[in-house]
Design a protein around this motif. Structure first.
Motif, PDB file in Angstrom:
ATOM      1  N   TRP A 253      -5.697   0.425  29.202  1.00 42.96           N
ATOM      2  CA  TRP A 253      -6.894   0.287  30.032  1.00 42.96           C
ATOM      3  C   TRP A 253      -7.398  -1.014  29.830  1.00 42.96           C
ATOM      4  CZ3 TRP A 253      -9.752   3.949  32.856  1.00 42.96           C
ATOM      5  CH2 TRP A 253      -9.236   5.132  33.233  1.00 42.96           C
ATOM      6  N   PRO A 254      -7.853  -1.674  31.057  1.00 42.19           N
ATOM      7  CA  PRO A 254      -8.258  -2.941  30.906  1.00 42.19           C
ATOM      8  C   PRO A 254      -9.383  -3.442  30.173  1.00 42.19           C
ATOM      9  CG  PRO A 254      -7.666  -2.446  33.148  1.00 42.19           C
ATOM     10  CD  PRO A 254      -7.787  -1.052  32.335  1.00 42.19           C
ATOM     11  N   HIS A 255     -10.476  -2.336  29.832  1.00 40.64           N
ATOM     12  CA  HIS A 255     -11.663  -2.971  29.169  1.00 40.64           C
ATOM     13  C   HIS A 255     -11.255  -2.961  27.488  1.00 40.64           C
ATOM     14  CE1 HIS A 255     -12.073   1.570  29.096  1.00 40.64           C
ATOM     15  NE2 HIS A 255     -12.916   1.381  28.073  1.00 40.64           N
ATOM     16  N   ARG A 256     -10.229  -1.889  27.463  1.00 40.61           N
ATOM     17  CA  ARG A 256      -9.933  -1.735  25.911  1.00 40.61           C
ATOM     18  C   ARG A 256      -9.134  -2.763  25.459  1.00 40.61           C
ATOM     19  NH1 ARG A 256      -7.808   4.532  25.315  1.00 40.61           N
ATOM     20  NH2 ARG A 256      -5.965   3.364  26.167  1.00 40.61           N
ATOM     21  N   LEU A 258      -9.233  -5.844  26.853  1.00 45.02           N
ATOM     22  CA  LEU A 258     -10.377  -7.162  26.694  1.00 45.02           C
ATOM     23  C   LEU A 258     -10.785  -7.146  25.589  1.00 45.02           C
ATOM     24  CD1 LEU A 258     -11.143  -9.738  28.156  1.00 45.02           C
ATOM     25  CD2 LEU A 258     -12.725  -8.400  29.414  1.00 45.02           C
ATOM     26  N   GLU A 259     -11.398  -5.795  25.014  1.00 46.36           N
ATOM     27  CA  GLU A 259     -12.155  -5.733  23.911  1.00 46.36           C
ATOM     28  C   GLU A 259     -11.442  -6.668  22.404  1.00 46.36           C
ATOM     29  OE1 GLU A 259     -14.913  -1.773  24.114  1.00 46.36           O
ATOM     30  OE2 GLU A 259     -12.691  -1.537  23.699  1.00 46.36           O
ATOM     31  N   PRO A 281     -16.089  -0.701  33.938  1.00 45.51           N
ATOM     32  CA  PRO A 281     -16.365  -1.061  32.480  1.00 45.51           C
ATOM     33  C   PRO A 281     -15.798  -2.424  31.977  1.00 45.51           C
ATOM     34  CG  PRO A 281     -14.546   0.728  33.021  1.00 45.51           C
ATOM     35  CD  PRO A 281     -15.178   0.509  34.072  1.00 45.51           C
ATOM     36  N   LEU A 282     -14.638  -2.850  32.768  1.00 42.25           N
ATOM     37  CA  LEU A 282     -14.050  -4.057  32.476  1.00 42.25           C
ATOM     38  C   LEU A 282     -14.720  -5.171  32.995  1.00 42.25           C
ATOM     39  CD1 LEU A 282     -11.652  -6.118  31.881  1.00 42.25           C
ATOM     40  CD2 LEU A 282     -10.923  -5.615  34.403  1.00 42.25           C
ATOM     41  N   ASP A 288     -19.917 -10.528  29.802  1.00 47.80           N
ATOM     42  CA  ASP A 288     -20.653 -10.656  28.518  1.00 47.80           C
ATOM     43  C   ASP A 288     -19.960 -11.664  27.623  1.00 47.80           C
ATOM     44  OD1 ASP A 288     -23.249 -10.178  27.190  1.00 47.80           O
ATOM     45  OD2 ASP A 288     -22.043  -8.713  25.700  1.00 47.80           O
ATOM     46  N   LEU A 289     -18.884 -11.934  27.983  1.00 50.59           N
ATOM     47  CA  LEU A 289     -18.054 -12.763  27.247  1.00 50.59           C
ATOM     48  C   LEU A 289     -18.125 -14.323  27.533  1.00 50.59           C
ATOM     49  CD1 LEU A 289     -14.949 -10.386  27.156  1.00 50.59           C
ATOM     50  CD2 LEU A 289     -16.458 -10.932  25.170  1.00 50.59           C
ATOM     51  N   PRO A 290     -17.858 -15.041  26.529  1.00 50.30           N
ATOM     52  CA  PRO A 290     -17.815 -16.487  26.936  1.00 50.30           C
ATOM     53  C   PRO A 290     -16.748 -17.212  27.459  1.00 50.30           C
ATOM     54  CG  PRO A 290     -17.496 -16.090  24.495  1.00 50.30           C
ATOM     55  CD  PRO A 290     -17.656 -14.794  25.203  1.00 50.30           C
TER      56      PRO A 290
END
Length: 391
Positions: A253-256, A258-259, A281-282, A288-290
């Protein structure tokens, strides 16, 4: 100098001295950036370029002279002269500040290790003194990989620690730059100007959505030097066979994904799924990431609906303003290949704070943003149209 690390590594291993000409300052429009170098060995073999051909002959002769005569490093300025169009100079109208020095590998053995790391594609920073006391001019120290320790020395004291800290910071930012140091009793009583050459690991291009557009984006991303990752939750689509130009293909899953993956300010995230169960979710996490760039594919209607859902998910307006959607520049792109050009054009424009407009519609130096990001610290430029050597 790291642009020619492969050849310089061979010369260092063979203990061959060489002359090194390095662009330490750029004023106006110039074809190549600060930190670019040319080197010449005792047999007259030359490697590299600092101007795309405009002043290479003059630089070559100066390198031969410095290599034969030795002595302190020399300075040269190359610009354009309206009074003599046939003079040695830059046809683009800019000006280069060039430092030419003789390098003895035996006196600076740490350079061989730095060149070896750079040619292997590993993070490397070489700090070179380009202005300051004559005994320090041209001296170097290196930072290899993620270590905070330096190889080589300038004073074996406070100056080493200060320069090392600057080199580490620029290495983590992935940026070559010139910094001013010293002028105080704690670091160094005399002011120094240090050019930190940086060879950083490849920036990342994270593509979410194993679609036809992703395949084209992989190809151009690979061509531009990115480390390309394709991620999709559907194993039937996310296969290495479908994306041969990708460095990795991830089924998750994309957001998982990316985490847990590593990103930085040079990372570009492209969301091509246009499916809310993946996108929301992604994007909530990505914004929120730099990272340097976040873009999402879809029509304007899809974009409006996506914004509504993200607001409902609690994403503040300041974060939503980072989202580039619909993704890409307005090039009239239709095919996957054209769309990939549109997307990467926007990534490049965004990274350099450029307008994305045709160059024919503007005025002034075409490399303006490059000059801003790699300013050499001088308060005033050298006189226009100057071509000469300062001995």
């Amino acid at each position: 100098m790291l642009n020619i690390a492969d050849t310089l590594h061979r010369w260092c291993r063979a203990a061959r001295p060489f002359a090194l000409a390095t662009v330490v300052g750029v004023h106006g429009s110039a074809p190549l950036p600060t930190g670019t170098s040319v080197a010449v060995d005792p047999d007259g073999n030359a490697i590299g370029s600092i101007s795309g051909g405009c002043v290479e002959g003059a630089v070559y002769e100066l390198c031969r002279q410095v290599l034969e005569e030795g002595g302190a490093p020399r300075r040269a300025w190359f610009g354009y002269s309206d009074d003599d169009a046939f003079a040695v100079g830059l046809t683009c109208g800019g000006e280069l500040d060039v430092l030419v020095q003789r390098v003895d590998p035996a006196a600076q053995p740490h350079l061989a290790a730095a060149f070896d790391e750079a040619r292997r594609g590993r993070p490397t920073a070489v700090a070179q003194v380009v202005d300051g006391p004559e005994e320090l001019l041209g001296r170097t120290l290196c930072v290899l990989g993620d270590a905070d320790a330096a190889h080589g020395t300038l004073d074996a004291g406070a100056l080493d620690r200060t320069v090392t800290a600057q080199a580490v910071a620029l290495l983590r930012a992935g940026r070559t730059a010139r910094v001013e140091i010293g002028g105080d009793a704690d670091t160094c009583p005399e002011k120094l100007s240090v050019l930190v050459h940086v060879h950083a690991s490849r920036p990342r291009l994270l593509i979410f959505g194993a679609v036809d557009f992703a395949a084209a984006l992989c190809r151009i991303g690979h061509f531009l030097g990115y480390r390309v990752t394709v991620c999709d939750a559907r194993p039937v689509f996310a296969t290495a066979a479908r994306f041969p130009e990708a460095d990795e293909v991830v089924v998750d899953w994309p957001h998982r994904y990316l985490e847990r993956t590593r990103v930085d300010a040079r990372t570009a995230i492209c969301v091509l799924t246009h499916d809310a169960k993946f996108d929301i979710p992604l994007l909530r996490l990505a914004l929120d990431l730099p990272v340097g760039y976040v873009g999402a594919m879809g029509s304007r209607r899809t974009h409006d609906e996506r914004l509504r859902r993200l607001r409902e998910a609690g994403v503040p307006e300041a974060r939503l303003a980072r989202l580039r959607s619909p993704i890409g520049l307005d090039l009239g792109a239709r095919t996957p290949e054209e769309t990939a050009v549109s997307i990467t054009a926007e990534i490049i424009s965004h990274a350099h704070h450029a307008t994305g407009l045709p160059l024919s519609h503007g005025t002034g130096p075409i490399h303006g943003p490059l000059v801003r990001h790699q300013a050499d610290g001088r308060s005033t430029p050298h006189p226009a149209a100057r071509v000469g050597v300062d001995r």
